[in-house]
Design an enzyme around this catalytic site. Structure first.
Site: not given
Ligand SMILES: *[C@@H]1O[C@H](CO)[C@@H](O)[C@H](O)[C@H]1NC(C)=O
Ligand SMILES: *[C@@H]1O[C@H](CO)[C@@H](O)[C@H](O)[C@H]1NC(C)=O
Ligand SMILES: *[C@@H]1O[C@H](CO)[C@@H](O)[C@H](O)[C@H]1NC(C)=O
Ligand SMILES: *[C@@H]1O[C@H](CO)[C@@H](O)[C@H](O)[C@H]1NC(C)=O
Ligand SMILES: *[C@@H]1O[C@H](CO)[C@@H](O)[C@H](O)[C@H]1NC(C)=O
Ligand SMILES: *[C@@H]1O[C@H](CO)[C@@H](O)[C@H](O)[C@H]1NC(C)=O
Ligand SMILES: *[C@@H]1O[C@H](CO)[C@@H](O)[C@H](O)[C@H]1NC(C)=O
Ligand SMILES: *[C@@H]1O[C@H](CO)[C@@H](O)[C@H](O)[C@H]1NC(C)=O
Length: 877
Positions: A285-287
């Site tokens: 995932s992105d952060w």
């Protein structure tokens, strides 16, 4: 990548969000427009079926079959934001020899450290149109990330693609065209991974604006609504090439597509990425982009970063880690899916050789100090040495400087105003000419536009080890100049007829978590104008000086109409974002040591109204903001050509101090075309494991474990683990999504290898062209190859589309070089949404294969039907 620089700032954000939440409840959801659907695609295809990866999967599966449940769920998630030295730190399984993996930004250099190189940004690399430099920068980046002990490089960025000229992060990628992005991205990946660092292609997908990108407590992230053909032919194209290059990791974007968050969009991850593109690595995932536990795992997410829940991070809550352990014990998450995720991560680790002699991190992204807390996110943390100040720069400044130099794009040069004579007397204007007086790294994550602009802001930035400013370079050459360090025209510049005026101007943008001069990432208030009122600076200089050279450091297109046709404005150079190497690289061009050889990686418009309205920024909407890509394939030059709008400077434009001819071209059929590609190869074997739920004891906390408060662990209290296991025996069922299945499929017709059906990448035609330097000084030319589909086909297709390019060596005046280019089956295909395959719309039709030095000066046409090439043909646009 979401981040803040200090813990206190972070907590402030959290608490202000909480107050917002307690005061307002927003539930209304603006519906995705009719017709846009996010179809289900299950299950996640197992990794390991591609022969290039077999050995790594074999090694990984031996390890995985020996891991406990808590070890597996430790590997699939980060240990929490600010809970280690890197921006992402996975849990370890030390018993099995698996360390924590260090994941670190960013695309142009190791972020938040020292003794690193601040390389030119992606957009600058794109402007070189030089495949060799793209690759060499990748190798150099890889050496620096490895040298710092980073396992996973969080780059390259090929999405955003640059659909929105005001989008904040376009500069991290390589230009507003899928093929330019694809070469930039895949050559970076090949370079980085050649030294054993895992590259991460990002952000999948359609993350075209910064504002409203994230899911929060109050609002879902923006939904990019786009049709299947546009997705395949534009936005997915560079990802397909990255997968074909063997990229180890993919990062899912914050935004939604057709209303479904990318981080749990089964159609995109399971369907497009892992089945159609045959991706064998792991998906993160992105952060703080992950918004669910079981659902995201079923949709194909393999790694949660940084591990925390997206709503209020840093409190020790996670969708995975202990919750993922629970979800396996209670029978909701099939062990099969967890095993595949862990196997993908470990296979990638083996594939890059990281099981042998890989260095641990020797820096700390959270501090510049030698010593500090080991877990800054824990209020009480042990301290120790965190920064060892390892110098990883090697000789990388050279490739950085070469890129910065060969990207410099000459847009205009009246009366041969450039190159400058050695005895030129210069008057230099603009704060961009000299370093930020407050310090080159005084703004965290480069979140300001002060002094020489070498990069945009946000997680895609790095600290400068030094900044070679234009003024430094003038000093180094002993140039005769006077500098006026101001963006307003000074009254004391004493214009003289012999003076040449150099005016340095900028346009900046960045990531959404920092607002600079009213621009929250995207250029909302600056629009496409120069910053700091520099249109006026140029006008004022041009009123007093007759020989004016404008130098622009910019993230993307800027409007030039206010001054471009003024008679005194003789020359314009776009120096893009040069990183640390802003000075000498530019001076070499200004003074004619080298001829400029950069070409625009985007179109420069005459007005923002040149663009289709659908590419403007989407503003606040209650509920989920909707961004519908109704322009379809018609972004950047595809749109200008279709609407017959003459831009100020066309995509691919770039002058030099010399001229080139393109001649003696030939086209040779290599692989005969068929309407559809040959049948794909079948999938190979994938690892098989027991699918029975492991005993709850594999999840129990070890005795006497010294827990760090708010650190994310994968263990459960004995009572919780036992309770979860008991649920597995009851009739309680997880509400599986519509269309859910746990039966592996053979895969779509368009797949078959990394990147898709391997026949798509067969060379259909080889094209060669002789490039001759017809001027008086040496220089480098770029041959750009565009394809025009045959007339009369049933698919509406842009007039021309870039498909390949090559750059010559330095050619002396009069010298020639033969360049080889190629056109693949995919280059001549369209994505047919009905058959869900790439089809050649007219096998016998006459494709135009156009070659020239810019998209609007294509005078050489090869025809696939005649098999011959003609010179002096009118350019198709
Ligand atoms: C979005 O909806 C469009 C229109 O129905 C469809 O063509 C496309 O495949 C969908 N894309 C995704 C990623 O769900
Ligand atoms: C599995 O674990 C056992 C005991 O921990 C160890 O002896 C064995 O070598 C391991 N096998 C593999 C393939 O790691
Ligand atoms: C998970 O990783 C952390 C950090 O490396 C480590 O302390 C812990 O022992 C690991 N848990 C398991 C189950 O191995
Ligand atoms: C199992 O645990 C997961 C994680 O907490 C939870 O989301 C899911 O609803 C649970 N399943 C059942 C059937 O209770
Ligand atoms: C610079 O030198 C050239 C000859 O090399 C001469 O023609 C020109 O006038 C000189 N310019 C100035 C400003 O001295
Ligand atoms: C311009 O340069 C020429 C040649 O060096 C010189 O003769 C002349 O005096 C200069 N003019 C001014 C106004 O400085
Ligand atoms: C013409 O191109 C061919 C390659 O297709 C090359 O071998 C030849 O040298 C070129 N001729 C000239 C005059 O450039
Ligand atoms: C679940 O049921 C199986 C078979 O009936 C039994 O062997 C097992 O002990 C049960 N597990 C729990 C946690 O109740």
């Amino acid at each position: 990548m979401y981040t803040v620089t200090t813990l206190s700032a972070f907590l402030l954000v959290i608490f202000s969000t909480c107050q917002f939440v307690s005061g307002i409840a927003i539930n209304k959801r603006i519906a995705v427009p009719a017709g846009y659907v996010a179809p289900p695609y299950y299950p996640t295809p197992h990794g390991g079926w591609i022969s290039d990866w077999s050995e790594s999967y074999r090694k990984a599966s031996l390890l995985v079959s020996n891991l406990t449940l808590a070890e597996k769920t430790n590997i699939t998630a980060g240990s929490g934001i600010f809970m280690g030295r890197c921006v992402g730190n996975t849990g370890s399984a030390l018993r099995a020899g698996i360390p924590q993996l260090c994941l670190q930004d960013g695309p142009l250099g190791v972020r938040n450290t020292d003794h690193n190189t601040a390389f030119p940004a992606g957009i600058t690399v794109g402007a070189t149109w030089d495949k060799d430099l793209m690759h060499r920068r990748g190798v150099a980046l890889g050496e620096e990330f490895r040298g710092k002990g980073v396992n996973v490089y969080l780059g390259p960025s090929v999405g955003p693609l640059g659909r929105k000229p005001r989008g904040g992060r376009n500069w991290e990628g390589f230009g507003a065209d899928p093929v330019l992005q694809a070469f930039g991205g895949s050559l970076t990946i090949e370079g980085v991974q050649s030294v054993g660092v895992i590259a991460t292609i990002k952000h999948l997908i359609a993350n075209e604006q910064e504002m409203y990108r994230m899911y929060s407590l109050v609002q879902p992230g923006i939904s990019s609504n786009l049709d299947d053909r546009t997705l395949h032919e534009l936005y997915l194209w560079p990802f397909a090439e990255g997968v074909r290059s063997g990229v180890g990791a993919v990062m899912m974007a914050y935004n939604a597509v057709n209303g479904s968050a990318n981080s749990q969009n089964s159609y995109i991850i399971n369907g497009l990425l892992k089945d159609e593109l045959g991706f064998q690595g792991f998906v993160m995932s992105d952060w703080l982009a992950q918004i669910s536990g079981v659902a995201s795992a079923l949709s194909g997410l393999d790694m949660s970063m940084p591990g925390d829940v997206h709503t209020i991070p840093l409190l020790g809550n996670s969708y995975w880690m202990y919750e993922q352990t629970r979800s396996v014990l209670n029978g909701s998450l099939p062990l099969d899916r967890l095993n595949d995720a862990v196997t993908r991560i470990l296979a990638t680790w083996f594939q890059l050789g990281q099981d042998q002699n890989y260095p641990p991190p020797n820096f700390d992204t959270n501090t510049q100090d030698a010593e500090g807390p080991l877990y800054p996110g824990a209020l009480v943390s042990p301290s120790g040495v965190v920064n060892q100040f390892v110098d990883v720069q090697g000789t990388h400044a050279e490739v950085a400087r070469e890129i910065a130099r060969d990207a410099v794009t000459l847009l205009k040069n009246s009366n041969n105003a450039l190159p400058l004579k050695p005895n030129a007397t210069l008057k230099v204007f603009g704060t961009d000419a000299e370093k930020n007086p407050d310090g080159i790294n005084s703004c965290s994550d480069q979140g300001c536009n002060k002094g020489t602009l070498g990069m945009g802001w946000g997680s895609g930035s790095a600290r400068y080890p030094f900044m070679d400013s234009p003024i430094d370079a003038l000093n180094a050459r002993g140039a005769s100049y006077q500098f006026f360090n101001t963006d307003s025209f000074p009254s004391n510049s004493d214009p003289s007829a012999n003076d040449t005026a150099l005016v340095f101007v900028t346009a900046d943008s960045g990531e959404n978590y920092i607002t600079v001069e009213g621009n929250p990432g995207d250029r909302t208030s600056a629009n496409l104008n120069l910053w700091h009122n520099c249109d006026k600076l140029i006008q004022d200089v041009a009123a007093k000086y007759s020989n004016v050279i404008v130098i622009i450091h910019t993230v993307g297109p800027v409007l030039m109409e206010a001054w471009i046709d003024l008679p005194s404005v003789k020359a314009v150079l776009v120096a893009h974002l040069p990183g640390q190497e802003a000075g000498n690289s530019l001076a070499q061009v200004l003074f004619g040591d080298v001829s400029p050889s950069g070409h625009l990686p985007y179109t420069i418009p005459t007005s923002e109204s040149n663009y289709p309205a659908s590419v403007s920024l989407v503003n606040f909407e209650v509920g989920q903001p909707q961004d519908t890509f109704s322009e379809g394939l018609y972004i950047d030059y595809r749109h200008f050509n279709k609407e017959n709008i003459t831009p100020r400077y066309a995509f691919g434009h770039g002058l030099g101090y010399t001229t080139f001819s393109f001649s003696n071209a030939s086209i040779t059929s290599i692989t005969p075309l068929t309407a559809t590609p040959p049948t794909r190869p079948a999938k190979g074997e994938t690892p098989a494991y027991s699918t029975s739920i492991p005993p709850a004891s594999e999840a129990y906390w070890p005795d006497n474990f010294n827990r760090i408060w708010r650190y994310l662990y994968s263990w459960l209290e004995k009572s919780d683990a036992d309770a979860a296991a008991a649920v597995a025996n009851t009739s309680a069922k997880y509400p599986y999504p519509d269309g859910y299945s746990n039966e592996q499929k053979p895969g779509p017709a368009a797949g078959g290898a990394q990147g898709g059906n391997p026949a798509l990448f067969d060379t259909a035609y080889d094209v060669s062209v002789t490039v001759t330097n017809t001027g008086t000084v040496s220089g480098r030319a770029v041959a750009q190859l565009y394809v025009q589909f045959p007339p009369g086909i049933t698919f509406d297709t842009p007039i021309i589309q870039l498909r390949d390019f090559e750059k010559t060596d330095v050619l002396e005046a009069g010298a020639s070089q033969v360049l080889s280019l190629r056109v693949t089956r995919k280059d001549l295909s369209v994505w047919d949404v009905v058959s869900q395959n790439w089809v050649v719309p007219d096998v016998a039709g006459d494709y135009g294969v156009w070659i020239g030095g810019a998209s609007d000066t294509l005078g050489l046409r090869c025809g696939t039907q005649t098999g011959s090439c003609e010179e002096g043909v009118a350019s198709p646009v």
